[in-house]
Design a protein around this motif. Structure first.
Motif, PDB file in Angstrom:
ATOM      1  N   THR A   1      96.611  43.636  31.453  1.00  0.00           N
ATOM      2  CA  THR A   1      97.284  43.858  30.166  1.00  0.00           C
ATOM      3  C   THR A   1      97.004  45.236  29.585  1.00  0.00           C
ATOM      4  O   THR A   1      97.685  45.649  28.651  1.00  0.00           O
ATOM      5  N   GLY A   2      95.980  45.912  30.090  1.00  0.00           N
ATOM      6  CA  GLY A   2      95.629  47.215  29.545  1.00  0.00           C
ATOM      7  C   GLY A   2      94.771  47.142  28.295  1.00  0.00           C
ATOM      8  O   GLY A   2      94.443  48.163  27.704  1.00  0.00           O
ATOM      9  N   GLY A   3      94.398  45.942  27.871  1.00  0.00           N
ATOM     10  CA  GLY A   3      93.551  45.780  26.686  1.00  0.00           C
ATOM     11  C   GLY A   3      92.717  44.532  26.829  1.00  0.00           C
ATOM     12  O   GLY A   3      92.778  43.824  27.830  1.00  0.00           O
ATOM     13  N   GLY A   4      91.929  44.266  25.809  1.00  0.00           N
ATOM     14  CA  GLY A   4      91.090  43.076  25.857  1.00  0.00           C
ATOM     15  C   GLY A   4      90.383  42.881  24.541  1.00  0.00           C
ATOM     16  O   GLY A   4      90.416  43.749  23.664  1.00  0.00           O
ATOM     17  N   GLY A   5      89.741  41.762  24.360  1.00  0.00           N
ATOM     18  CA  GLY A   5      89.018  41.487  23.133  1.00  0.00           C
ATOM     19  C   GLY A   5      88.671  40.020  23.041  1.00  0.00           C
ATOM     20  O   GLY A   5      88.900  39.247  23.969  1.00  0.00           O
ATOM     21  N   TRP A   6      88.119  39.662  21.905  1.00  0.00           N
ATOM     22  CA  TRP A   6      87.737  38.273  21.669  1.00  0.00           C
ATOM     23  C   TRP A   6      88.396  37.773  20.397  1.00  0.00           C
ATOM     24  O   TRP A   6      88.450  38.523  19.407  1.00  0.00           O
ATOM     25  N   PRO A   7      88.932  36.555  20.427  1.00  0.00           N
ATOM     26  CA  PRO A   7      88.807  35.575  21.500  1.00  0.00           C
ATOM     27  C   PRO A   7      89.604  35.991  22.726  1.00  0.00           C
ATOM     28  O   PRO A   7      90.677  36.581  22.604  1.00  0.00           O
ATOM     29  N   MET A   8      89.053  35.690  23.874  1.00  0.00           N
ATOM     30  CA  MET A   8      89.762  35.939  25.119  1.00  0.00           C
ATOM     31  C   MET A   8      90.358  34.621  25.599  1.00  0.00           C
ATOM     32  O   MET A   8      89.696  33.584  25.597  1.00  0.00           O
ATOM     33  N   SER A   9      91.628  34.681  25.991  1.00  0.00           N
ATOM     34  CA  SER A   9      92.365  33.497  26.435  1.00  0.00           C
ATOM     35  C   SER A   9      92.851  33.741  27.861  1.00  0.00           C
ATOM     36  O   SER A   9      93.626  34.675  28.093  1.00  0.00           O
ATOM     37  N   VAL A  10      92.396  32.920  28.806  1.00  0.00           N
ATOM     38  CA  VAL A  10      92.755  33.113  30.210  1.00  0.00           C
ATOM     39  C   VAL A  10      93.123  31.763  30.814  1.00  0.00           C
ATOM     40  O   VAL A  10      92.448  30.755  30.567  1.00  0.00           O
ATOM     41  N   TRP A  11      94.179  31.761  31.607  1.00  0.00           N
ATOM     42  CA  TRP A  11      94.573  30.558  32.330  1.00  0.00           C
ATOM     43  C   TRP A  11      94.188  30.721  33.797  1.00  0.00           C
ATOM     44  O   TRP A  11      94.457  31.763  34.420  1.00  0.00           O
ATOM     45  N   LEU A  12      93.550  29.672  34.335  1.00  0.00           N
ATOM     46  CA  LEU A  12      93.002  29.719  35.687  1.00  0.00           C
ATOM     47  C   LEU A  12      93.592  28.595  36.531  1.00  0.00           C
ATOM     48  O   LEU A  12      93.968  27.529  36.017  1.00  0.00           O
ATOM     49  N   THR A  13      93.623  28.831  37.824  1.00  0.00           N
ATOM     50  CA  THR A  13      93.918  27.743  38.749  1.00  0.00           C
ATOM     51  C   THR A  13      92.715  26.795  38.780  1.00  0.00           C
ATOM     52  O   THR A  13      91.622  27.169  38.324  1.00  0.00           O
ATOM     53  N   PRO A  14      92.865  25.590  39.333  1.00  0.00           N
ATOM     54  CA  PRO A  14      91.716  24.671  39.384  1.00  0.00           C
ATOM     55  C   PRO A  14      90.516  25.228  40.151  1.00  0.00           C
ATOM     56  O   PRO A  14      89.386  24.774  39.929  1.00  0.00           O
ATOM     57  N   ASP A  15      90.748  26.212  41.030  1.00  0.00           N
ATOM     58  CA  ASP A  15      89.612  26.837  41.726  1.00  0.00           C
ATOM     59  C   ASP A  15      89.189  28.144  41.048  1.00  0.00           C
ATOM     60  O   ASP A  15      88.602  29.023  41.675  1.00  0.00           O
ATOM     61  N   LEU A  16      89.511  28.252  39.734  1.00  0.00           N
ATOM     62  CA  LEU A  16      88.958  29.265  38.836  1.00  0.00           C
ATOM     63  C   LEU A  16      89.521  30.666  39.030  1.00  0.00           C
ATOM     64  O   LEU A  16      88.926  31.652  38.586  1.00  0.00           O
ATOM     65  N   LYS A  17      90.673  30.775  39.666  1.00  0.00           N
ATOM     66  CA  LYS A  17      91.299  32.082  39.850  1.00  0.00           C
ATOM     67  C   LYS A  17      92.268  32.343  38.693  1.00  0.00           C
ATOM     68  O   LYS A  17      93.138  31.515  38.410  1.00  0.00           O
ATOM     69  N   PRO A  18      92.145  33.499  38.026  1.00  0.00           N
ATOM     70  CA  PRO A  18      92.975  33.767  36.851  1.00  0.00           C
ATOM     71  C   PRO A  18      94.401  34.121  37.238  1.00  0.00           C
ATOM     72  O   PRO A  18      94.639  34.758  38.269  1.00  0.00           O
ATOM     73  N   PHE A  19      95.349  33.718  36.388  1.00  0.00           N
ATOM     74  CA  PHE A  19      96.726  34.147  36.654  1.00  0.00           C
ATOM     75  C   PHE A  19      97.453  34.647  35.405  1.00  0.00           C
ATOM     76  O   PHE A  19      98.447  35.343  35.522  1.00  0.00           O
ATOM     77  N   VAL A  20      97.000  34.312  34.208  1.00  0.00           N
ATOM     78  CA  VAL A  20      97.553  34.871  32.979  1.00  0.00           C
ATOM     79  C   VAL A  20      96.396  35.059  32.004  1.00  0.00           C
ATOM     80  O   VAL A  20      95.499  34.216  31.932  1.00  0.00           O
ATOM     81  N   GLY A  21      96.428  36.161  31.264  1.00  0.00           N
ATOM     82  CA  GLY A  21      95.355  36.384  30.297  1.00  0.00           C
ATOM     83  C   GLY A  21      95.838  37.125  29.067  1.00  0.00           C
ATOM     84  O   GLY A  21      96.858  37.821  29.087  1.00  0.00           O
ATOM     85  N   GLY A  22      95.098  36.969  27.990  1.00  0.00           N
ATOM     86  CA  GLY A  22      95.379  37.671  26.747  1.00  0.00           C
ATOM     87  C   GLY A  22      94.193  37.527  25.816  1.00  0.00           C
ATOM     88  O   GLY A  22      93.077  37.228  26.251  1.00  0.00           O
ATOM     89  N   THR A  23      94.439  37.721  24.535  1.00  0.00           N
ATOM     90  CA  THR A  23      93.341  37.615  23.571  1.00  0.00           C
ATOM     91  C   THR A  23      93.740  36.592  22.501  1.00  0.00           C
ATOM     92  O   THR A  23      93.866  35.424  22.788  1.00  0.00           O
ATOM     93  N   TYR A  24      93.940  37.049  21.296  1.00  0.00           N
ATOM     94  CA  TYR A  24      94.363  36.171  20.201  1.00  0.00           C
ATOM     95  C   TYR A  24      95.864  35.935  20.280  1.00  0.00           C
ATOM     96  O   TYR A  24      96.642  36.858  20.518  1.00  0.00           O
ATOM     97  N   PHE A  25      96.276  34.681  20.089  1.00  0.00           N
ATOM     98  CA  PHE A  25      97.694  34.333  19.968  1.00  0.00           C
ATOM     99  C   PHE A  25      97.905  33.674  18.611  1.00  0.00           C
ATOM    100  O   PHE A  25      97.177  32.747  18.245  1.00  0.00           O
ATOM    101  N   PRO A  26      98.906  34.104  17.851  1.00  0.00           N
ATOM    102  CA  PRO A  26      99.158  33.530  16.528  1.00  0.00           C
ATOM    103  C   PRO A  26      99.857  32.176  16.642  1.00  0.00           C
ATOM    104  O   PRO A  26     100.401  31.834  17.703  1.00  0.00           O
ATOM    105  N   PRO A  27      99.884  31.396  15.566  1.00  0.00           N
ATOM    106  CA  PRO A  27     100.529  30.073  15.623  1.00  0.00           C
ATOM    107  C   PRO A  27     102.054  30.155  15.665  1.00  0.00           C
ATOM    108  O   PRO A  27     102.711  29.212  16.101  1.00  0.00           O
ATOM    109  N   GLU A  28     102.607  31.262  15.186  1.00  0.00           N
ATOM    110  CA  GLU A  28     104.045  31.469  15.294  1.00  0.00           C
ATOM    111  C   GLU A  28     104.279  32.921  15.715  1.00  0.00           C
ATOM    112  O   GLU A  28     103.376  33.732  15.630  1.00  0.00           O
ATOM    113  N   GLU A  29     105.490  33.221  16.152  1.00  0.00           N
ATOM    114  CA  GLU A  29     105.774  34.581  16.604  1.00  0.00           C
ATOM    115  C   GLU A  29     105.536  35.558  15.464  1.00  0.00           C
ATOM    116  O   GLU A  29     106.013  35.356  14.349  1.00  0.00           O
ATOM    117  N   ARG A  30     104.773  36.617  15.769  1.00  0.00           N
ATOM    118  CA  ARG A  30     104.370  37.542  14.714  1.00  0.00           C
ATOM    119  C   ARG A  30     104.023  38.879  15.342  1.00  0.00           C
ATOM    120  O   ARG A  30     103.341  38.930  16.366  1.00  0.00           O
TER     121      ARG A  30
END
Length: 776
Positions: A164-193
């Motif tokens: 993504t070219g950036g990072g921070g906390w909270p960090m949000s990452v989606w992993l396969t069941p064997d712990l390999k990352p495939f999507v990542g980001g940081t903070y996501f708002p409750p609605e588009e913003r």
């Protein structure tokens, strides 16, 4: 954003060696992310989102109906989420097995208990029943405290930064069941913003993509992991690393220096004490050169501006995390232990070099704050204080439950006027207090601090005295009394949350600060505090039978074994504590831990220290930190520890290991040397003629203390200080170092031996003679 998601501020979390890894990651960035049609959160510092982070009473009631597995954890951060409706798991096999068994992706959320934006996302999303239902239905959800498990955080932050070219906390990452990352980001708002997708929509898109493109996601995840591994396995470039890289780092820092406000770069401004360490030592290398003088001036001016600014807590002491603006005025109000330790050391260095009392005052201010507010009754040091705290309608009014950043620290003019009476004029002029608030234009875009004052030293004591026609001493006395009144008044407000984890690494840094303060300020109280903390670590965070450390302590020792930075920072603290106390027990402990660190973390093939031991198979990547950021890299501190120990013990193998560690980062030092200023301190040490000062005499003898105190008056970063006491301490040192074995008092008087490579000048017994030797 105000705290920019407490963003990942290192120069680069992952430097790719070779075009293959870089091109692979680039493909994944535009492949897998496009697959889920996701725009990840990449905040800037334009202004903080106007979010009320406090949950409603209804939400609180609903939360109390839930209890998840985090209720059994000790981490304050995990416990903050123990009553979310989200079915959180801690990092571990139970969660991994569930993901494999049900073939569900893992949602990994990483943060820490004093992280403002972690609170915001928790209140907005993780306490929301509807969001939690989606999370529980589609994912296995794992919470990680990054301070407890920096190894997990480091690996997935590398992925987020690379894709993504950036990072921070909270960090949000989606992993396969064997712990390999495939999507990542940081903070996501409750609605588009602000061009960011709503968290619910992100969850739904990823769940759909997992079902429809499962095989492709798994394949891409495997390739990403291989690319990340490849980026870490490249051998260092061949070539000699010499003093010219320090010159290049100095020039880089000079180009980014802000000559008007101090610091480096523009807003937000971080203290980054490792840079100041490098500059003071660059000065010490050649104090008469123009470059050396300018390096010192950059460091000193920055220290003065920080101390005068709002990042410095003028009422209670200590420093906040960083400044939102270039003026050091509006801070992110969180207080971290590692900042207090490293900044105290920087101010002590400044005082030792200049003898200017203003630096001593700031150092004591930090140390006294930590002793008062961040020290356990057993002697260990707590981790952090939150930026947020409850807002009250009037001081001491318990009726409000809303929280806000900085609520504990800011003041209205009326509050100050009512508290100080006739002293108000002096205080308001000196600290820039205004009726409408004093935040600079552009530093408070959402009017969080409208009508509030963040105290700054707008004027010097001399300027205040001249303006108000009083003596400077009258001004000092008036301000001291006013600060004490406001301190007492502020103590009636609800305090920010305290993260009372005791982390080995950060305690090592703080032990260094107190040990150095005991030397530089000749204050035995600070030595007592350092000694208590070291005894706490030895009793509670070490296992003598295995000769290992553990990461942290809270209501008992954690099961997490220590990482490379824990060893490096604790060893440094023990070496500093020996030089302050001359208790050889601390040297023995330091040497024992160094052997363990070498065994568990040193890369025998390429040099340098891995951050992890590699024992935990769930952490698929062994990394070496190649950036001295808010905390120095483990390899940077370990290299200097090894060089110091090699001098003390006369062991060439330790010096060789240090030089191999420095060489492991040749690529970074060649291309961007200011990324590793603390490693450059070690490099400078390795290239200098090593100097030793040995005081021969009884430890408590007045003439011994006089010689030791003379040494402490000088800034001698390339020197080790030993005591030949004629007893067990000297015997222990002499086992490995023949030169120390033969040193003794002269004609019954304590004597100082000043040596290079233990080739010594004639011993002296008079502190004045010693001063002349040290000044040459």
């Amino acid at each position: 954003m105000r705290d920019s998601l407490h963003r990942y501020t290192v120069t680069s979390a992952l430097r790719f060696n070779g075009s293959t890894s870089r091109s692979m990651i680039t493909r994944f960035r535009f492949g897998i992310l496009a697959l889920v049609c996701l725009v990840t959160a990449n905040h800037n510092d334009a202004g903080r989102t106007p979010v009320d982070a406090q949950r409603s009473d209804n939400a609180a009631t609903k939360m109390s109906e839930h209890t998840n597995r985090l209720a059994h954890e000790k981490s304050p951060y995990l416990l903050q989420h123990a009553h979310n409706p989200v079915d959180w798991y801690p990092w571990g096999e139970e969660a991994f097995a569930k993901a494999r068994r049900e073939n569900k992706p893992i949602f990994l959320s990483v943060g820490y208990s004093t992280c403002h934006w972690c609170h915001v996302m928790a209140h907005e999303s993780f306490e929301n029943e509807e969001v939690a239902a989606i999370m529980n239905r589609q994912f296995v959800n794992i919470k990680v405290d990054r301070e407890e498990r920096p190894d997990v955080d480091r690996v997935y932050m590398s992925f987020v930064q690379a894709t993504t070219g950036g990072g921070g906390w909270p960090m949000s990452v989606w992993l396969t069941p064997d712990l390999k990352p495939f999507v990542g980001g940081t903070y996501f708002p409750p609605e588009e913003r602000y061009g960011q997708p709503a968290f619910k929509k992100v969850l739904e898109r990823i769940a759909t993509a997992w079902k429809e493109d499962h095989d492709k996601i798994v394949e891409q995840g495997s390739k990403i992991v291989e690319a990340l591994r490849e980026s870490q396995s490249a051998a260092p470039v061949e070539g000699k690393i010499d003093g010219s890289v320090a010159d290049a780092a100095y020039r880089q820092l000079d180009r980014s220096y802000d000559p008007k406000e101090g610091g480096f770069g523009n807003a937000p401004k971080f203290p980054r004490p490792v840079t100041l360490n490098f500059l003071t030592r660059f000065y010490a290398r050649d104090p008469k050169s123009d470059a050396g003088k300018h390096a010192l001036n950059m460091a000193l001016f920055t220290l003065r501006k920080m101390a005068a600014g709002g990042m410095h807590d003028h009422i209670g002491g200590g420093f906040h995390r960083y400044s939102v603006d270039r003026y050091w005025h509006v801070p992110h109000f969180e207080k971290m232990l590692y900042d207090q330790a490293e900044l105290a050391l920087a101010y002590l260095d400044a005082f030792q070099i200049t003898k200017d009392k203003q630096y001593e005052a700031v150092a004591r201010d930090i140390l006294d704050y930590v002793a008062r507010d961040m020290t356990s009754k057993e002697g260990g040091f707590f981790s952090a204080e939150d930026a947020d705290s409850p807002v009250v309608a009037g001081i001491g009014d318990p009726g409000h439950s809303k929280t806000a950043e900085g609520a504990f620290y800011v003041w209205t003019k009326k509050e100050i006027d009512d508290a100080l009476g006739d002293s108000t004029e002096v205080f308001d002029f000196h600290y820039g207090v205004q009726a409408h608030g004093n935040t600079p234009e552009g530093s408070d875009p959402h009017d969080e601090f409208r009508g509030k004052n963040i105290l700054i030293e707008r004027h010097t004591i001399a300027e205040t005295a001249e303006r108000l026609k009083k003596s400077e001493q009258e001004i000092r006395d008036s301000l001291a009394k006013s600060r004490q009144k406001l301190f007492v008044l502020r103590s009636t407000r609800p305090r920010p949350h305290l993260d009372d984890k005791i982390i080995a690494a950060w305690n090592g840094l703080m032990i260094s600060a107190y040990a150095r303060a005991a030397q530089v300020l000749n204050d035995s109280r600070y030595l007592e505090i350092a000694t208590r903390a070291a005894n706490f670590l030895r009793a509670n965070l070490s296992d003598p039978s295995r000769k290992i450390l553990y990461r942290n302590y809270r209501e008992g020792r954690s099961d997490v074994e220590a990482f490379a930075d824990d060893y490096a920072f604790v060893i440094q603290g023990l070496l500093d504590l020996y030089e302050a106390s001359f208790d050889v027990e601390w040297l023995r402990f330091a040497n024992e831990l160094q052997e363990t660190q070498d065994r568990l973390f040193f890369d025998e093939k390429n040099g340098g220290f891995f951050s992890t031991s590699g024992k935990d198979e769930s952490v698929f990547l062994r990394m070496k930190d190649d950036n001295d950021g808010a905390e120095p890299a483990a390899s940077s501190v370990a290299a200097l520890n090894l060089l110091r120990l090699s001098q003390i013990r006369n062991e060439q193998s330790m010096s060789d290991r240090a030089k191999k560690t420095i060489g492991a980062f040749a690529t970074t030092l060649s291309h961007f040397p200011s990324a590793m200023p603390q490693l450059l301190v070690a490099l400078d040490y390795s290239l200098s003629k090593p100097r030793q000062i040995v005081i021969a005499g009884k430890k408590d003898a007045p003439e011994t203390k006089a010689l030791v105190n003379e040494v402490h008056r000088h800034f001698l970063p390339m020197t080790i200080l030993l005591l030949a006491d004629g007893g067990e301490g000297q015997k222990d040192l002499g086992e490995k170092n023949e030169a120390v074995r033969s040193m003794s008092p002269v004609e019954g008087k304590s004597a100082a031996y000043v040596c290079e490579n233990f080739t010594c000048k004639a011993p002296v017994t008079d502190p004045k003679q010693l001063r002349e030797l040290l000044s040459k």
